[in-house]
Scaffold this active site. Structure first.
Site, PDB file in Angstrom:
ATOM      1  N   GLY A 147       7.075  -3.620 -54.229  1.00 23.78           N
ATOM      2  CA  GLY A 147       8.105  -2.646 -53.894  1.00 23.78           C
ATOM      3  C   GLY A 147       8.983  -3.224 -52.803  1.00 23.78           C
ATOM      4  O   GLY A 147       8.504  -3.510 -51.713  1.00 23.78           O
ATOM      5  N   GLY A 167      13.324  -2.759 -51.951  1.00 18.85           N
ATOM      6  CA  GLY A 167      14.678  -2.425 -52.376  1.00 18.85           C
ATOM      7  C   GLY A 167      15.569  -3.645 -52.434  1.00 18.85           C
ATOM      8  O   GLY A 167      16.197  -3.930 -53.452  1.00 18.85           O
ATOM      9  N   GLU A 186      12.844   4.818 -51.057  1.00 19.49           N
ATOM     10  CA  GLU A 186      11.431   5.159 -50.832  1.00 19.49           C
ATOM     11  C   GLU A 186      11.054   6.457 -51.542  1.00 19.49           C
ATOM     12  O   GLU A 186       9.989   6.555 -52.159  1.00 19.49           O
ATOM     13  CB  GLU A 186      11.158   5.271 -49.330  1.00 19.49           C
ATOM     14  CG  GLU A 186      11.315   3.946 -48.606  1.00 19.49           C
ATOM     15  CD  GLU A 186      12.312   3.995 -47.461  1.00 19.49           C
ATOM     16  OE1 GLU A 186      12.539   5.078 -46.889  1.00 19.49           O
ATOM     17  OE2 GLU A 186      12.860   2.940 -47.112  1.00 19.49           O
TER      18      GLU A 186
END
Length: 188
Positions: free
Chosen positions: A88, A90, A155
């Site tokens: 994970g 961004g 998130e």
């Protein structure tokens, strides 16, 4: 500040999350779920609030019988070629997750990057990129703008992506919700 500010802010957050989730390519979600269900173990790596969202995803998937591991936990086993690492990030440029992704790939594990930036360094490592096209530090022109601070929308969307895909697995496997409690923590 006024009392109606809460309702307005809640509407903004939920509308942004809905827009972000609808922007994820359904075909990529199906590839993601296929990789998850054939893996021996599913490892998760991220930092900060992203890690919190990933930990929630790992917990929910564990409730569905998937063997999940958070990278860095003291009981973390070795990753193998039969496993998947979910990264994970961004921006896709966060140093720790990117380094772990490279190591997992060198070992032969499959790597899934869930992020916003399709042009990150992880594009050369990931077997699958699931894009949540929301505003990130990369500031790509096609990102969904957010009124929220920093990368909150990423998130939040990541957490909801986990819950959405968990529901898809429940439906696909015809799991009985009442029976899932056998996987829930019982030392509470």
């Amino acid at each position: 500040m006024k009392a109606e500010d809460y309702a307005e802010s809640a509407a903004l957050v939920t509308e942004e999350c809905t827009k972000a989730l609808k922007a994820i390519e359904p075909e990529k979600v199906l590839e993601y779920l296929e990789m998850l269900t054939v893996a021996r173990k599913v490892f998760f790596v991220g930092v900060g609030r992203v890690l919190l969202s990933l930990e929630a995803m790992a917990k929910r998937y564990a409730h569905l019988g998937i063997d999940t591991v958070i990278v860095g936990q003291i009981t973390e086993p070795a990753i193998t070629k039969d496993d998947v690492l979910i990264v994970g990030s961004g921006s896709g440029e966060t140093m720790f997750p990117a380094g772990i992704a490279g190591k997992a790939k060198a070992i032969g594990a499959k790597v899934i990057h869930i992020g916003s930036n399709p042009n990150s360094g992880l594009k050369d490592v990931a077997d699958l990129f699931v894009r949540i096209p929301v505003e990130s530090r990369a500031k790509a022109p096609d990102e969904i703008h957010s009124e929220q601070p920093m990368t909150s929308l990423f998130e939040q969307s990541l957490l909801l992506f986990g819950d959405t895909t968990a529901l898809m697995l429940v439906r696909e496997k015809h799991l009985e919700l009442d029976k899932l409690w056998e996987y829930h923590a019982n030392l509470e």
